[in-house]
Design a protein around this motif. Structure first.
Motif, PDB file in Angstrom:
ATOM      1  N   GLU A 145       0.509  -1.260   0.378  1.00 28.03           N
ATOM      2  CA  GLU A 145      -0.200  -0.163   0.513  1.00 28.03           C
ATOM      3  C   GLU A 145       0.972   0.961  -0.455  1.00 28.03           C
ATOM      4  O   GLU A 145       0.157   2.054  -1.259  1.00 28.03           O
ATOM      5  CB  GLU A 145      -0.772  -0.176   1.168  1.00 28.03           C
ATOM      6  CG  GLU A 145      -2.099   1.139   1.113  1.00 28.03           C
ATOM      7  CD  GLU A 145      -2.748   0.908   2.225  1.00 28.03           C
ATOM      8  OE1 GLU A 145      -3.890   0.753   1.953  1.00 28.03           O
ATOM      9  OE2 GLU A 145      -2.723   1.239   3.584  1.00 28.03           O
ATOM     10  N   LEU A 146       2.246   1.177   0.676  1.00 25.98           N
ATOM     11  CA  LEU A 146       2.741   2.797   0.211  1.00 25.98           C
ATOM     12  C   LEU A 146       3.497   2.658  -1.073  1.00 25.98           C
ATOM     13  O   LEU A 146       3.279   4.155  -1.024  1.00 25.98           O
ATOM     14  CB  LEU A 146       3.775   2.205   2.036  1.00 25.98           C
ATOM     15  CG  LEU A 146       4.582   3.339   1.701  1.00 25.98           C
ATOM     16  CD1 LEU A 146       4.599   4.037   2.504  1.00 25.98           C
ATOM     17  CD2 LEU A 146       6.211   2.973   3.304  1.00 25.98           C
ATOM     18  N   ALA A 147       3.579   1.340  -1.217  1.00 28.77           N
ATOM     19  CA  ALA A 147       4.411   1.385  -2.738  1.00 28.77           C
ATOM     20  C   ALA A 147       3.500   1.918  -3.592  1.00 28.77           C
ATOM     21  O   ALA A 147       3.441   2.859  -4.745  1.00 28.77           O
ATOM     22  CB  ALA A 147       4.456   0.408  -3.344  1.00 28.77           C
ATOM     23  N   PHE A 148       1.782   2.207  -3.705  1.00 25.34           N
ATOM     24  CA  PHE A 148       0.778   2.645  -3.964  1.00 25.34           C
ATOM     25  C   PHE A 148       0.709   3.889  -4.252  1.00 25.34           C
ATOM     26  O   PHE A 148       0.229   5.120  -4.927  1.00 25.34           O
ATOM     27  CB  PHE A 148       0.184   1.975  -4.548  1.00 25.34           C
ATOM     28  CG  PHE A 148      -2.141   1.711  -4.964  1.00 25.34           C
ATOM     29  CD1 PHE A 148      -1.180   2.704  -6.215  1.00 25.34           C
ATOM     30  CD2 PHE A 148      -2.772   0.999  -4.907  1.00 25.34           C
ATOM     31  CE1 PHE A 148      -2.074   2.589  -7.568  1.00 25.34           C
ATOM     32  CE2 PHE A 148      -3.913   1.225  -6.132  1.00 25.34           C
ATOM     33  CZ  PHE A 148      -3.782   2.408  -6.717  1.00 25.34           C
ATOM     34  N   LEU A 149       1.081   4.252  -2.339  1.00 26.84           N
ATOM     35  CA  LEU A 149       0.859   5.714  -2.113  1.00 26.84           C
ATOM     36  C   LEU A 149       1.596   6.718  -2.647  1.00 26.84           C
ATOM     37  O   LEU A 149       2.356   7.804  -3.455  1.00 26.84           O
ATOM     38  CB  LEU A 149       1.088   5.886  -0.728  1.00 26.84           C
ATOM     39  CG  LEU A 149      -0.348   5.808   0.693  1.00 26.84           C
ATOM     40  CD1 LEU A 149       0.186   5.201   2.173  1.00 26.84           C
ATOM     41  CD2 LEU A 149      -1.057   6.971   0.043  1.00 26.84           C
ATOM     42  N   ALA A 150       3.116   5.775  -3.137  1.00 27.16           N
ATOM     43  CA  ALA A 150       4.003   6.735  -3.545  1.00 27.16           C
ATOM     44  C   ALA A 150       4.367   6.705  -5.173  1.00 27.16           C
ATOM     45  O   ALA A 150       4.321   7.559  -5.149  1.00 27.16           O
ATOM     46  CB  ALA A 150       5.854   5.316  -3.151  1.00 27.16           C
ATOM     47  N   GLU A 151       3.376   5.861  -5.583  1.00 24.54           N
ATOM     48  CA  GLU A 151       3.191   5.758  -7.340  1.00 24.54           C
ATOM     49  C   GLU A 151       2.588   6.758  -7.679  1.00 24.54           C
ATOM     50  O   GLU A 151       2.317   7.632  -8.491  1.00 24.54           O
ATOM     51  CB  GLU A 151       2.983   4.835  -7.814  1.00 24.54           C
ATOM     52  CG  GLU A 151       2.348   4.526  -8.460  1.00 24.54           C
ATOM     53  CD  GLU A 151       1.298   3.363  -9.759  1.00 24.54           C
ATOM     54  OE1 GLU A 151       1.450   3.377 -10.353  1.00 24.54           O
ATOM     55  OE2 GLU A 151       2.183   2.329  -8.680  1.00 24.54           O
TER      56      GLU A 151
ATOM     57  N   ASP B 161       2.237   9.679  -5.990  1.00 25.38           N
ATOM     58  CA  ASP B 161       2.479  10.699  -5.431  1.00 25.38           C
ATOM     59  C   ASP B 161       4.440  10.567  -6.750  1.00 25.38           C
ATOM     60  O   ASP B 161       4.788  11.963  -6.126  1.00 25.38           O
ATOM     61  CB  ASP B 161       3.379  10.911  -4.398  1.00 25.38           C
ATOM     62  CG  ASP B 161       3.590  12.048  -3.951  1.00 25.38           C
ATOM     63  OD1 ASP B 161       2.651  13.177  -4.475  1.00 25.38           O
ATOM     64  OD2 ASP B 161       4.635  12.529  -2.831  1.00 25.38           O
ATOM     65  N   GLY B 162       4.308   9.860  -7.660  1.00 29.05           N
ATOM     66  CA  GLY B 162       4.394  10.055  -8.718  1.00 29.05           C
ATOM     67  C   GLY B 162       6.505   9.617  -8.183  1.00 29.05           C
ATOM     68  O   GLY B 162       7.622   9.428  -9.062  1.00 29.05           O
ATOM     69  N   ILE B 163       6.301   8.911  -7.598  1.00 33.42           N
ATOM     70  CA  ILE B 163       7.401   7.844  -6.930  1.00 33.42           C
ATOM     71  C   ILE B 163       7.493   6.564  -7.391  1.00 33.42           C
ATOM     72  O   ILE B 163       6.078   6.183  -7.156  1.00 33.42           O
ATOM     73  CB  ILE B 163       8.079   7.933  -5.360  1.00 33.42           C
ATOM     74  CG1 ILE B 163       8.261   9.740  -5.305  1.00 33.42           C
ATOM     75  CG2 ILE B 163       8.824   7.416  -4.986  1.00 33.42           C
ATOM     76  CD1 ILE B 163       9.285  10.128  -5.634  1.00 33.42           C
ATOM     77  N   GLU B 164       8.581   5.910  -7.409  1.00 28.83           N
ATOM     78  CA  GLU B 164       9.147   4.807  -7.369  1.00 28.83           C
ATOM     79  C   GLU B 164       9.349   3.951  -6.398  1.00 28.83           C
ATOM     80  O   GLU B 164      10.980   4.010  -6.410  1.00 28.83           O
ATOM     81  CB  GLU B 164       9.913   4.152  -9.035  1.00 28.83           C
ATOM     82  CG  GLU B 164      10.278   2.600  -9.771  1.00 28.83           C
ATOM     83  CD  GLU B 164      10.839   2.438 -10.537  1.00 28.83           C
ATOM     84  OE1 GLU B 164      11.264   1.444 -10.782  1.00 28.83           O
ATOM     85  OE2 GLU B 164      11.385   3.265 -11.293  1.00 28.83           O
ATOM     86  N   ALA B 165       8.791   2.656  -6.308  1.00 27.56           N
ATOM     87  CA  ALA B 165       9.321   2.160  -4.646  1.00 27.56           C
ATOM     88  C   ALA B 165      10.274   0.739  -5.657  1.00 27.56           C
ATOM     89  O   ALA B 165       9.803   0.026  -5.953  1.00 27.56           O
ATOM     90  CB  ALA B 165       8.236   1.509  -4.054  1.00 27.56           C
TER      91      ALA B 165
END
Length: 406
Positions: free
Chosen positions: A35-41, A43-47
């Motif tokens: 879910e944190l990775a989805f939040l990052a995505e 916000d334009g960030i690749e985990a």
């Protein structure tokens, strides 16, 4: 003063960090990091990588152990990573120490969610709410910002006096801004209350649920409108209200901001006026993404958040399992004697389980994208809205005639 850290400005790649505790299993932590990775995505960030550590509880000063921090720092330097995201909210002390140990900017879950809200706020109401939440989060972390500035300017003992003076100045400035934003929200709330009063006695229905479960898509289906909807978290910040007519029976339908695990307290506080639509609703439609592997946990999060918003008041609720088109399961082999897991349960089994055990709750399974079950949901909404309307106007002969005609 560098006020708010923008995740996207720090780079397009990040590491994710979480801890495994007696209260959080390894599988749960992996779901949370997904879910944190989805939040990052969003916000334009690749985990690009995740790190976990088994601890009885987070380290009070550094969140992780020294060895794990050194491992992450070395890997970040090797791979050129400019941002590390933590799945929990870090205290000001933890945040400062972790950044010092890693040598790169750090954001916790709360600051990432605030950053997403800031980028998605469109109306003056939403922008004011998000800005207030940001300043409330920022206030106890001002020392960390001045540590950044000292580092940029070369540091030195001669910076301490002016830095502390400026720190106090910035604190006063932020306190003044917080007070001003609260006054602005009071004025906006008065306008919103007036708008709600002007809607008359129509029955109010509110769509609620975890973020990204399809509430806006359902809103578009039922109201035949074009509310913004996309497959990203927090697509909706402002509450949208539409007049819906089912079988000639009108009611008001509102699409509210989605909830999420560990929703920052600052956001719940500043978005109270937006959530008034939930408080004043006569009927709630709790939308669930049945295709999500942790949908039961999401139901629990929503119910806990609703209990906080409604001060424990129970409202009539329809539980809608959406996205049946995306549901998948792995049937067990006949000779497989291991316990049944979530992924082994079919949609038919789920339907029987939820429909049978929710005695005081209406349950429906639909696909808002494909249209499955939508007509049945409309019929159920009509029945429930009609019941509420008749209770509200028990002696209105015209109303009975109206229903008879329908």
């Amino acid at each position: 003063m560098n006020e708010f850290i923008n995740a996207a400005a720090l780079g397009d790649k990040a590491y994710l960090v979480g801890i495994i505790t007696p209260e959080q299993s390894e599988n749960q932590v992996q779901e949370y990091l997904d879910e944190l990775a989805f939040l990052a995505e969003t916000d334009g960030i690749e985990a690009v990588r995740s790190f976990t550590q088994k601890l009885d509880h987070p380290n009070s000063t550094s969140y992780l152990g020294k060895g794990k921090l050194e491992e992450i720092a070395a890997k970040a330097e090797e791979e050129g990573i400019g941002l590390v995201l933590f799945d929990d909210e870090l205290s000001p002390n933890q945040l400062r120490n972790v950044e010092k140990a890693l040598g790169v900017p750090v954001m916790d879950r709360t600051s990432l969610i605030l950053d997403i809200f800031a980028s998605r706020a469109r109306t003056s109401h939403a922008k004011t709410q998000v800005e207030l939440a940001q300043y409330q989060y920022l206030l106890p972390r001002l020392t960390r910002l001045w540590t950044h500035l000292d580092r940029q300017r070369g540091g030195g003992t001669n910076m301490r006096g002016p830095g502390e003076t400026q720190l106090e100045t910035d604190r006063r400035i932020i306190l003044t801004k917080i007070a001003k934003l609260k006054e602005d929200l009071k004025d906006i709330d008065k306008q919103k209350n007036t708008q709600r009063k002007n809607r008359g006695k129509m029955v109010r229905v509110a769509l609620v649920g975890y973020t990204n479960v399809g509430k806006s898509t359902i809103m578009n289906l039922l109201s035949k409108s074009d509310v913004f909807a996309e497959n990203k978290l927090f697509a909706t910040l402002d509450t949208t209200v539409r007049k819906v007519v089912v079988k000639n029976l009108p009611f008001l339908l509102s699409d509210t901001v989605g909830f999420i695990r560990k929703l920052p307290t600052q956001l719940i506080e500043s978005f109270k006026s937006t959530l008034d639509e939930v408080r004043e609703a006569d009927l709630l439609v709790h939308v669930v993404d049945v295709s999500h592997p942790a949908f039961e946990d999401q139901i629990k999060v929503v119910n806990e958040t609703l209990a906080e918003i409604l001060d424990g008041v129970q409202k009539p609720t329809i539980l809608v399992f959406n996205k049946v088109d995306a549901f998948s399961y792995v049937p067990k082999d006949e000779d497989d004697l291991t316990p049944v897991q979530k992924e082994n349960i079919s949609l038919d089994d789920l339907k029987q389980t939820w429909m049978a055990h929710q005695k005081d709750l209406d349950v429906r399974f639909i696909s808002a994208v494909r249209g499955d079950g939508v007509d049945e949901l409309r019929d159920l909404l009509y029945d429930r809205v009609k019941e509420i309307h008749v209770q509200r106007f028990p002696y209105n002969d015209f109303l009975y005639d109206f229903y008879d005609e329908v």
